[in-house]
Design an enzyme around this catalytic site. Structure first.
Site, short mmCIF file in Angstrom:
data_model
loop_
_atom_site.label_atom_id
_atom_site.label_comp_id
_atom_site.label_asym_id
_atom_site.label_seq_id
_atom_site.Cartn_x
_atom_site.Cartn_y
_atom_site.Cartn_z
CB SER A 130 33.03 31.50 78.74
OG SER A 130 32.04 32.47 78.62
CG ASP A 171 28.18 32.19 84.81
OD1 ASP A 171 28.10 33.37 84.43
OD2 ASP A 171 28.92 31.34 84.27
CG HIS A 174 31.52 33.60 83.54
ND1 HIS A 174 30.74 32.69 82.85
CD2 HIS A 174 32.46 34.02 82.65
CE1 HIS A 174 31.18 32.58 81.61
NE2 HIS A 174 32.22 33.37 81.46
#
Length: 677
Positions: free
Chosen positions: A527, A612, A647
């Site tokens: 991320s 995501d 995610h």
């Protein structure tokens, strides 16, 4: 290392962003390209099929597949979950509560509340959001994400006849909070940018009623019931400002009142206990102090200072019990708990290990004379401990088991320090098998954003590296809050470059001290940590043998210039507003995608989640496409897009193990291992 032939080649378009066409979600050519990349990854890994399966079996073999979770007492019941061998998801139960303090399960009264495995038969992806039992214990409210896009469906189940009703609320963020009447639920919906923005009051058979709306795109809305159970609290938080409203949990239709009006830069959070609202606030300093306010007289002018900010440590959390107050401080990259019993002198709790993770965990009732602590380290599986508040006595209630041969003392855990370019000392957490000598393969992890501290954690899977002679380290770079609030402030906005130079300094320190060598060094982050990885492989590619970038935030410039994308405007306080020329220049300077250049790059393992909403799938896809076109060497460059996930990757536990086994097969192929310890 074998050459990387027959790579997928993405077409380039004219214009400033030649791979912008990959942003056309569901377009046939985009899907074809993503599938081509996945197929290429499969072909590259085909010779490592046996290794991948071996790693999966190792990881699974260390997990106690059939296990009972630690029960939580609530009223007349114990609530707990079970996992069973072969089942991807846990099952949730309750039974009649024995005489305290016993947590023994009464199987004769056991009731199955929710079986996620049964629900998962209808979906490729399944993520449980909230799981909340009503105050009268007759109802279960829960939320499910069935795509990975963090949009949840809400359900209410009767615990008397197990009938289930879906509650109507579009774009729900998954949060659920009961009022004391056990009929009313509070839930939050998201706006068109996936920002939690509106609070609703829900009842079975009744249309949702709006309670509160947060119009500012920078602020995210949340709801929770206070520890005392007396109030419903509504939090509006941005990256540097916050505001809390509250209403009586016994009067769900009451109008919310504000605890203190928002002021730019003033961050506070609040919980209610026996002495009123206890408020953690940075009003008098960035390390946060503690205040008290009675609910009858809200407003910042009525706040009473209880504990002033401590210049040496940051107050991170406040936990309330009826008989004590627990303050969680961050001091020199370690956690300290200061316990203040009502009927005894205060005391401070810390642990003897060099590095560790320590925090208060839920599971006890507000009136309980004890709280639960979660403690772990790089070599110690998580323990749940009961802390008797009045005297500090601890009892281990449950330790996460490690099946097979494992001895925590076989592993050396250290705290090292690197010196950054500006002279700042940066902490490193390091583990390796005591038999591992000299420079060895090293997996170096970093994050460095949003004030998130990377406290050391135990990993069953990581043992597959450590037992092959690898070491593992965490670089606690600025941008996280590992050293306190100032650590976060020094790694965001105009100071973002510190995150990258800190990480490079940590890598250089570990090489200098002969912990590893560049040819043996694998770096990883996910991320916003993927932004870190993307930047440092641009700056210093020769320093690393390989890099792992999970759902990486690498297309920073284009994302921050598109306010229509989910969550973008709220990110301005973390990265800056690119409409300001100085900010635009700064972001362009460090953005990984913009700064890919013609040079050799380390081997790269990159992942994306098609659904995501935090980091769009195309960030990884565009970055990999540009790397393929620009780089001057043929090191492995693999992109794995999970087409049914978001995610966090796969939702099932065995699916997650297989994902990790695939990553480890990659790094063990591109970096030679030392002899098995």
């Amino acid at each position: 290392m074998r050459p990387d032939h027959n790579q997928p080649i993405a077409r380039r378009q004219n214009g400033a962003d030649p791979y912008a066409w990959l942003e056309q979600r569901d377009a046939a050519d985009v899907l074809a390209y993503l599938h081509e990349e996945n197929t290429y990854t499969d072909l590259w890994l085909e010779p490592q099929r046996a290794l991948k399966q071996q790693l999966f079996e190792e990881i699974r073999g260390r997990i106690r597949e059939t296990d009972l979770g630690l029960p939580s007492p609530r009223g007349p019941w114990l609530y707990y979950q079970r996992t069973e061998a072969g089942a991807e998801y846990p099952r949730f139960y309750r039974c009649q509560r024995p005489t305290p303090p016993s947590l023994a399960i009464d199987e004769s009264s056991e009731q199955l509340l929710l079986d996620l495995n049964q629900l998962a038969t209808e979906h490729e992806f399944l993520q449980l959001g909230d799981f909340s039992v009503s105050p009268d214990h007759n109802w279960l409210a829960y939320s499910l994400d069935t795509q990975g896009n963090e949009t949840y469906r809400l359900f209410q189940r009767s615990l008397t006849d197990l009938s289930t009703e879906e509650l109507a609320l579009d774009e729900a963020d998954g949060s659920l909070c009961w009022a004391l009447d056990s009929k009313t639920l509070f839930a939050v919906s998201m706006d068109e940018t996936s920002r939690p923005a509106t609070l609703w009051r829900l009842q079975s058979g009744v249309a949702p009623a709006q309670v509160f709306h947060e119009p500012d795109q920078r602020f995210y809305l949340g709801v929770y019931r206070s520890s005392s159970d007396q109030f419903i609290c509504i939090s509006s938080t941005s990256k540097n400002t916050s505001e809390v409203h509250f209403l009586s949990a016994a009067e769900p239709e009451a109008v919310p009142r504000c605890l203190a009006d928002r002021e730019s830069g003033h961050e506070y959070d609040a919980d209610h206990g026996t002495e009123g609202f206890m408020i953690r606030s940075n009003r008098l300093g960035e390390t946060f102090g503690l205040y008290r306010c009675v609910p009858e007289l809200p407003g910042i002018s009525n706040w009473e200072l209880i504990t002033a900010p401590d210049a040496e440590r940051t107050l991170e959390e406040v936990s309330l019990q009826s008989t004590a107050l627990v303050l969680q401080y961050r001091n020199q990259a370690l956690t300290e708990l200061e316990v203040r019993p009502v009927a005894a002198p205060p005391y401070t709790l810390s642990m003897p290990d060099a590095v560790y993770s320590l925090g208060v965990q839920s599971g006890e009732e507000y009136s309980s004379p004890q709280i639960r602590l979660r403690y772990e380290s790089l070599n110690r599986p998580a323990e749940i401990r009961a802390l008797t508040l009045v005297n500090g006595e601890q009892q281990v209630l449950k330790q996460t088991p490690v099946e097979g041969e494992f001895n925590a003392e076989d592993y050396l855990v250290e705290r090292r320090w690197a010196t950054a370019a500006d002279g700042t000392r940066v902490p490193i957490s390091l583990i390796g098998h005591r038999e591992t000598q000299g420079p060895a393969p090293l997996y170096l992890y970093g994050y460095g954003s949003y004030g998130a501290s990377m406290d050391p954690w135990f990993s069953h899977a990581r043992l597959s590296l450590l037992q092959r002679g690898w070491r593992f380290a965490i670089a606690h770079v600025r941008g996280g809050a590992d050293m306190g609030e100032h650590w976060y402030q020094q790694g965001k906005l105009e100071h973002k470059e510190n995150s990258f130079t800190d990480f490079i300094a940590c890598a250089e320190e570990l090489i200098r001290e002969k912990v590893t060598r560049p040819q043996l060094l694998v770096i990883a982050g996910g991320s916003a940590g993927g932004l870190l990885i993307g930047n440092v492989v641009n700056q210093r590619p020769e320093l690393f043998a390989a890099a792992v970038a999970d759902v990486p935030f690498v297309d920073v410039w284009n994302t921050m210039n598109n306010p229509d994308l989910p969550l973008t405007v709220g990110e301005y306080e973390e990265w800056g507003n690119p409409n300001e020329p100085a900010v635009a220049e700064l972001i362009k300077r460090y953005a990984p995608y913009e700064n890919v250049t013609q040079q050799p790059y380390p081997a790269l393992w990159v992942t994306a989640g098609y659904h995501d909403v935090r980091v769009q799938y195309w960030e990884a896809a565009k970055w990999v496409a540009k790397l393929r076109h620009m780089r001057s060497n043929e090191n492995p460059l693999l992109l794995r897009t999970q087409m049914s996930a978001g995610h966090g990757g796969a939702s099932g536990r065995y699916q997650a193990m297989r994902e990790l086994a695939e990553e480890y097969a990659f790094v063990l192929t591109v970096v030679p291992s030392a002899p098995t310890a």
